[in-house]
Scaffold this motif. Structure first.
Motif, PDB file in Angstrom:
ATOM      1  N   GLN A   5       0.839  -1.205   0.000  1.00  0.00           N
ATOM      2  CA  GLN A   5       0.000   0.000   0.000  1.00  0.00           C
ATOM      3  C   GLN A   5       0.875   1.257   0.000  1.00  0.00           C
ATOM      4  O   GLN A   5       0.621   2.199  -0.741  1.00  0.00           O
ATOM      5  N   GLN A   6       1.935   1.255   0.812  1.00  0.00           N
ATOM      6  CA  GLN A   6       2.839   2.411   0.856  1.00  0.00           C
ATOM      7  C   GLN A   6       3.576   2.573  -0.470  1.00  0.00           C
ATOM      8  O   GLN A   6       3.755   3.690  -0.956  1.00  0.00           O
ATOM      9  N   MET A   9       1.237   4.024  -2.984  1.00  0.00           N
ATOM     10  CA  MET A   9       1.038   5.445  -2.686  1.00  0.00           C
ATOM     11  C   MET A   9       2.254   6.271  -3.095  1.00  0.00           C
ATOM     12  O   MET A   9       2.118   7.349  -3.696  1.00  0.00           O
ATOM     13  N   ASN A  10       3.446   5.768  -2.782  1.00  0.00           N
ATOM     14  CA  ASN A  10       4.667   6.499  -3.130  1.00  0.00           C
ATOM     15  C   ASN A  10       4.807   6.676  -4.642  1.00  0.00           C
ATOM     16  O   ASN A  10       5.215   7.739  -5.116  1.00  0.00           O
ATOM     17  N   LEU A  13       2.250   9.339  -5.727  1.00  0.00           N
ATOM     18  CA  LEU A  13       2.718  10.681  -5.354  1.00  0.00           C
ATOM     19  C   LEU A  13       3.858  11.127  -6.259  1.00  0.00           C
ATOM     20  O   LEU A  13       3.916  12.292  -6.656  1.00  0.00           O
ATOM     21  N   PRO A  84      -7.648   5.780  -4.548  1.00  0.00           N
ATOM     22  CA  PRO A  84      -6.541   6.470  -3.867  1.00  0.00           C
ATOM     23  C   PRO A  84      -6.951   7.807  -3.245  1.00  0.00           C
ATOM     24  O   PRO A  84      -6.561   8.114  -2.121  1.00  0.00           O
ATOM     25  N   THR A  87      -8.628   7.545   0.108  1.00  0.00           N
ATOM     26  CA  THR A  87      -7.779   7.118   1.221  1.00  0.00           C
ATOM     27  C   THR A  87      -6.731   8.177   1.572  1.00  0.00           C
ATOM     28  O   THR A  87      -6.400   8.349   2.739  1.00  0.00           O
ATOM     29  N   TYR A  88      -6.211   8.858   0.565  1.00  0.00           N
ATOM     30  CA  TYR A  88      -5.133   9.828   0.777  1.00  0.00           C
ATOM     31  C   TYR A  88      -5.521  11.177   0.200  1.00  0.00           C
ATOM     32  O   TYR A  88      -5.679  11.308  -1.011  1.00  0.00           O
ATOM     33  N   THR A  89      -5.624  12.166   1.062  1.00  0.00           N
ATOM     34  CA  THR A  89      -6.018  13.502   0.597  1.00  0.00           C
ATOM     35  C   THR A  89      -4.950  14.149  -0.271  1.00  0.00           C
ATOM     36  O   THR A  89      -5.251  15.081  -1.010  1.00  0.00           O
ATOM     37  N   GLN A  90      -3.708  13.620  -0.227  1.00  0.00           N
ATOM     38  CA  GLN A  90      -2.644  14.187  -1.057  1.00  0.00           C
ATOM     39  C   GLN A  90      -2.859  13.896  -2.539  1.00  0.00           C
ATOM     40  O   GLN A  90      -2.317  14.579  -3.401  1.00  0.00           O
ATOM     41  N   TYR A 148      -4.376   2.928  -8.122  1.00  0.00           N
ATOM     42  CA  TYR A 148      -3.044   2.597  -7.626  1.00  0.00           C
ATOM     43  C   TYR A 148      -2.319   1.775  -8.697  1.00  0.00           C
ATOM     44  O   TYR A 148      -2.971   1.088  -9.496  1.00  0.00           O
TER      45      TYR A 148
END
Length: 179
Positions: A5-6, A9-10, A13, A84, A87-90, A148
């Motif tokens: 998951q990380q 996400m990375n 981003l 995504p 789950t992640y506001t970024q 993702y």
């Protein structure tokens, strides 16, 4: 050690921070539009079916597309992975937020389900061009922030499975019988 998951996400981003360019966003929106509801791939299957030389490819591609659609939608509801941006506001999506689940990517599955059949069954560039477009559609889902990387990879793997099975089934069904 980072979890999957990380890692997902990375990567998202990184794409958002380093590859997004305002001038290219309309292009990637147009590319992703070709995968909406699989419409482009459905039209391609129908066109291939209309001509004798490509009929077998069209039927095989349609079988792969339909199988991929069924598997993808079963998995989406079984896994129920949030998008995504939920789950992640970024993560900032660049298209209207899809309402369904994220895993696996239906755009990617539909695209590669047909493109991989074309690659196996059509000569030269006619097999390569659909694969290039499928790759672009898959990437557009990451660029636009709605999937993702793992979702895209899973969509590709489902398509690889369905296209392989469809091609083998078609070969066995229509190969000359040995007596």
């Amino acid at each position: 050690m980072a979890t999957l998951q990380q890692l997902d996400m990375n990567i998202l981003l990184w794409i958002q921070e380093h590859l997004r360019v305002d001038a290219l966003t309309p292009f990637w929106r147009a590319v992703t539009f070709l995968g909406n509801g699989g419409w482009f791939w459905i039209v391609l299957c129908v066109l291939l079916i209309c001509f004798g030389k490509t009929r077998k490819t069209g039927v095989t591609a349609a079988l792969s597309l339909l199988s991929g659609f069924l598997i993808t939608n079963l998995l989406k509801n079984a896994v129920a992975r949030p998008r995504p941006f939920d789950t992640y506001t970024q993560i900032i999506p660049l298209i209207t937020r899809p309402k369904d689940y994220s895993f696996p990517s239906g755009h990617t599955c539909a695209s590669f389900a047909v493109a991989l059949v074309c690659l196996r069954m059509l000569p030269g560039k006619w097999g390569i061009l659909p694969v290039v477009l499928a790759g672009m559609i898959a990437f557009s889902r990451l660029y636009l922030g709605v999937h993702y990387p793992g979702d895209v990879l899973a969509g590709f793997l489902v398509a690889l499975l369905t296209s392989t099975v469809a091609c083998r089934l078609m070969r066995r069904t229509f190969s000359p019988q040995k007596s």
